[in-house]
Each structure stands twice: as structure tokens, then as C-alpha cells.
Design a protein around this motif. Structure first.
Motif, short mmCIF file in Angstrom:
data_model
loop_
_atom_site.label_atom_id
_atom_site.label_comp_id
_atom_site.label_asym_id
_atom_site.label_seq_id
_atom_site.Cartn_x
_atom_site.Cartn_y
_atom_site.Cartn_z
N LYS A 280 2.04 6.22 11.83
CA LYS A 280 0.92 5.82 12.67
C LYS A 280 0.89 6.67 13.94
O LYS A 280 -0.17 7.13 14.37
N GLU B 117 -7.79 -11.75 4.69
CA GLU B 117 -8.52 -10.49 4.71
C GLU B 117 -7.80 -9.61 5.72
O GLU B 117 -7.70 -9.97 6.89
N ALA B 118 -7.25 -8.48 5.27
CA ALA B 118 -6.40 -7.69 6.18
C ALA B 118 -6.59 -6.20 5.97
O ALA B 118 -6.90 -5.73 4.87
N ASP B 119 -6.40 -5.46 7.05
CA ASP B 119 -6.30 -4.00 6.98
C ASP B 119 -5.08 -3.69 6.11
O ASP B 119 -4.03 -4.31 6.30
N PRO B 120 -5.18 -2.75 5.16
CA PRO B 120 -4.07 -2.49 4.23
C PRO B 120 -2.76 -2.14 4.93
O PRO B 120 -1.69 -2.58 4.48
N GLU B 121 -2.83 -1.37 6.01
CA GLU B 121 -1.59 -1.01 6.70
C GLU B 121 -0.98 -2.19 7.44
O GLU B 121 0.24 -2.33 7.51
N VAL B 122 -1.84 -3.02 7.98
CA VAL B 122 -1.35 -4.23 8.65
C VAL B 122 -0.75 -5.17 7.60
O VAL B 122 0.27 -5.83 7.85
N LYS C 102 0.83 -1.20 0.00
CA LYS C 102 0.00 0.00 0.00
C LYS C 102 0.87 1.25 0.00
O LYS C 102 0.64 2.17 -0.76
#
Ligand code: FE
Ligand code: FE
Ligand code: FE
Ligand code: ZN
Length: 169
Positions: A160, A91-96, A36
Motif C-alpha cells: 500500500k 460489503e468491503a473493499d477487497p484489500e480491507v 484477495k
């Protein structure tokens, strides 16, 4: 192949690295696509170019010694890349997911650093000057890639923290 001499082991390990690099050539574009943060994507794209150079260096070494590069498939790299692909399916949060990509990529770089560090030491011991020089170049690129990944991770964490600060005010 029989490992009777250090020369044999040198070839044996070089062939493993050759196959590992070929696999990385197909893995890095997927990781670049999935990243990302533009900075992280750039690290993967730059290292893809370096990987092509690294394969050419291995070709030059095999040619110089007069042996073929075939005969081994790096099962460790198959496993590392299979894990990376598994992670990309989550399935993941883009930053994670970026943080996860960095973990997977650093595992790959450390594997290469271990392999190249050893073959360079063998080249030195065997007096293969050209090979030693070429392997030193590659080893520098692998270490630099590892460091760039660490920096990408650090800037992700700093970003972050900055976002969290903004949220507070
Ligand atoms: Fe490499
Ligand atoms: Fe291997
Ligand atoms: Fe690498
Ligand atoms: Zn490291």
C-alpha cells in the motif's frame, strides 16, 4: 465429565481442541476463497493441510491413552468462526477485507496457541512423552501460521505504501 485429576483436564481440553480443529477444517476453505492476495490465500491453504495433520495427531493421542475424542463442542470456535462469517458478509473493499481476514484468523490461531500450550504443559507434567512431542509439533505450526499472517499483513501495508509513493511521482 468430572475433573478430578490433571489427566481428566488434559482429556477435557484435548476434546475441546479436537472439536475446534474440526470446525477450522470447514472455516479455512471459506477464508482461502475470500482472500484477495495470493500470498494470504496460500497461508490459508497451507494451514488447511496442517490442520488435517493436527487432527491426526489428536487422534493418535486419544488412541494412545485409550479414550474417545467426543464429548465437547468448542463454543469459542463457533463464535470466532461466526464472526469471521459475519465479516465476509460485509460489503468491503477487497484489500480491507484481506486485513479483516487476517484479524479473524489471528484470533483463531491465538485461541489454539493458548489451548495447545496448556495441554502440552499438562502432557509434560503427566509424563506423556508421545503426546508432548505431537503437541509440540502442532504448537509450532500454529505459531508459524500466526507469524505468516503477521507477514501477510506487513506485506499488505508495504504494498500500500509503495502504491501511495507511485501515486505521488
Ligand atoms: Fe489447528
Ligand atoms: Fe474451546
Ligand atoms: Fe491453526
Ligand atoms: Zn501472535
Amino acid at each position: 465429565m468430572a475433573l478430578d485429576t490433571l489427566h481428566d483436564l488434559f482429556i477435557y481440553e484435548l476434546r475441546d481442541l479436537y472439536d475446534a480443529e474440526q470446525q477450522i477444517l470447514t472455516g479455512l476453505p471459506l477464508m482461502a476463497q475470500a482472500a484477495k492476495a495470493p500470498q494470504l490465500r496460500q497461508v490459508f491453504e497451507d494451514h488447511l493441510k496442517e490442520t488435517r495433520d493436527q487432527i491426526e495427531r489428536l487422534d493418535a493421542i486419544f488412541h494412545g491413552i485409550g479414550v474417545s475424542f467426543t464429548g465437547r463442542s468448542c463454543k469459542a470456535m463457533q463464535g470466532l468462526l461466526a464472526e469471521a462469517r459475519d465479516t465476509l458478509q460485509e460489503e468491503a473493499d477487497p484489500e480491507v477485507l484481506d486485513a479483516a481476514l487476517i484479524v479473524e484468523a489471528q484470533k483463531i490461531e491465538h485461541y489454539e496457541i493458548a489451548g495447545y500450550g496448556s495441554v502440552r504443559a499438562f502432557a509434560q507434567e503427566l509424563g506423556y512423552k508421545d503426546a508432548e512431542r505431537l503437541l509440540t509439533e502442532t504448537l509450532k505450526e500454529e505459531s508459524a501460521a500466526d507469524e505468516k499472517l503477521t507477514h501477510a499483513a506487513e506485506s499488505r501495508v508495504n504494498e500500500k505504501a509503495a502504491t501511495a509513493d507511485e501515486a505521488k511521482v
